[in-house]
Write an enzyme that holds these catalytic residues in place. Structure first.
Site, PDB file in Angstrom:
ATOM      1  N   TYR A   1       0.855  -1.191   0.000  1.00  0.00           N
ATOM      2  CA  TYR A   1       0.000   0.000   0.000  1.00  0.00           C
ATOM      3  C   TYR A   1       0.887   1.235   0.000  1.00  0.00           C
ATOM      4  O   TYR A   1       1.532   1.551   0.993  1.00  0.00           O
ATOM      5  CB  TYR A   1      -0.876  -0.057   1.251  1.00  0.00           C
ATOM      6  CG  TYR A   1      -1.924   1.012   1.417  1.00  0.00           C
ATOM      7  CD1 TYR A   1      -1.975   2.142   0.625  1.00  0.00           C
ATOM      8  CD2 TYR A   1      -2.891   0.877   2.409  1.00  0.00           C
ATOM      9  CE1 TYR A   1      -2.943   3.101   0.801  1.00  0.00           C
ATOM     10  CE2 TYR A   1      -3.868   1.838   2.602  1.00  0.00           C
ATOM     11  CZ  TYR A   1      -3.892   2.952   1.802  1.00  0.00           C
ATOM     12  OH  TYR A   1      -4.853   3.903   1.991  1.00  0.00           O
TER      13      TYR A   1
ATOM     14  N   LYS B   1      -1.663  -1.276  -4.182  1.00  0.00           N
ATOM     15  CA  LYS B   1      -2.622  -0.196  -3.962  1.00  0.00           C
ATOM     16  C   LYS B   1      -1.863   1.127  -3.972  1.00  0.00           C
ATOM     17  O   LYS B   1      -0.948   1.325  -3.175  1.00  0.00           O
ATOM     18  CB  LYS B   1      -3.370  -0.352  -2.643  1.00  0.00           C
ATOM     19  CG  LYS B   1      -4.398   0.770  -2.423  1.00  0.00           C
ATOM     20  CD  LYS B   1      -5.093   0.661  -1.083  1.00  0.00           C
ATOM     21  CE  LYS B   1      -6.047   1.845  -0.898  1.00  0.00           C
ATOM     22  NZ  LYS B   1      -6.686   1.854   0.442  1.00  0.00           N
TER      23      LYS B   1
END
Length: 322
Positions: free
Chosen positions: A155, A184
């Protein structure tokens, strides 16, 4: 280079809110039943082409993750796992720690309560780790995930204060780990996504900011994780359907209709803003103001309400205000 990522159904996934209620003592506690109901309602919605949300994100930024105790977090995720299984979608949640050893323990804990994919944040350290140190941090989480039978999703959130940015070269290296199913990328600078896709067109990248859904899709993202989609799920799913089909003008109409409220997803108080808007949408403004985060001022409340109403009015014209 071949990608080891799934397609995530080429759709969006809602980062659901943690609904709270007042206990007998007046303190706020998690309302598991309400949280499950709202999550199920969102997953039940179809876009104009008949697709639905492709996953469920629990106890994230919008799920008041940073305010929950470990016990609360695991209890919440166990309840959301029941919803994810009912709708046959993966349950996703985040993890961050100061050390790689601590992170490995968290990954295993999340797996035990039904989390399928762990969004791994960069280490919570004051000093920025080197790329080698960062890689070791993620590599150990990948090993823990393999042992626990789950996957991970690095992320990168370079726009948020307190999170170390992951370099493009590091992200490319992390994507090669067998346990990594997607990356992400939460930033309004979609050139980051475009750069990654130019390096490896098989990568699966999920956008994490609602304001750039269409632009991220044009840059190569296969989907996204949405907060605004919890409020207007039909609009969010339909917009992604258009993106998937390359119908950029139609997708952009929806993006523009949601612009006033999507703006809130890129603000520091996104949790408090969007949760209140969600409450207004469900005729429960008071519930939307129940948060473990910061209390909104009257001025902020009226601004969010006006932004919500404007987006709803615009989406009604498109038949997407459900």
């Amino acid at each position: 280079m071949e990608s080891n990522s799934t397609d995530w159904r080429y759709t969006v996934m809602p980062a659901v809110f943690t609904w709270l209620k007042e206990s007998e003592s007046g303190a706020l506690e998690i309302d598991l039943a309400a949280t499950q109901k709202y999550a199920a309602d969102i997953l039940r919605v179809e876009g104009k082409a008949g697709t639905k949300m492709g996953g469920l994100v629990g106890s994230g930024t919008l799920g008041e993750n940073s305010y929950l105790t470990n016990e609360q977090r695991l209890s919440l995720l166990a309840s959301l796992s029941e919803v994810a299984k009912e709708f046959n979608v993966p349950l996703i949640s985040g993890a961050a720690a100061e050390t790689k050893e601590e992170l490995a323990v968290i990954v295993k804990e999340l797996a035990k309560v039904g989390v399928d994919t762990v969004m791994v944040m960069p280490p919570k350290t004051e000093v920025t780790p080197s790329d080698d140190e960062m890689y070791d941090y993620y590599a150990l989480s990948a090993s823990a995930a393999k042992e626990a039978g789950v996957t991970i999703m690095p992320y990168n959130n370079p726009d948020a204060a307190g999170y170390h940015a992951l370099s493009t070269s590091l992200l490319m290296k992390l994507a090669e780990l067998p346990e990594v199913t997607a990356l992400k990328i939460s930033t309004t600078d979609v050139s980051v996504i475009e750069t990654l896709m130019l390096e490896n067109k098989e990568l699966k990248v999920l956008a994490g900011v609602d304001t750039v859904t269409v632009h991220a899709g044009l840059a190569g993202a296969c989907g996204g994780i949405t907060g605004v989609g919890c409020i207007f799920p039909k609009a969010s799913v339909t917009m992604q359907e258009y993106v998937n089909n390359g119908q950029w003008a139609e997708a952009n109409k929806i993006s523009q209709a949601m612009n006033s409220i999507s703006y809130l997803d890129a603000q520091p108080l996104l949790l408090e803003y969007l949760k209140f808007a969600f409450g207004v949408h469900h005729n429960d403004a008071e519930g939307g103001l129940r948060t473990l985060g910061k209390k909104l001022t009257r001025e902020q409340i009226e601004d969010v309400r006006a932004r919500y109403l404007l987006a709803k009015e615009r989406l009604q014209l498109l038949g997407l205000a459900e």
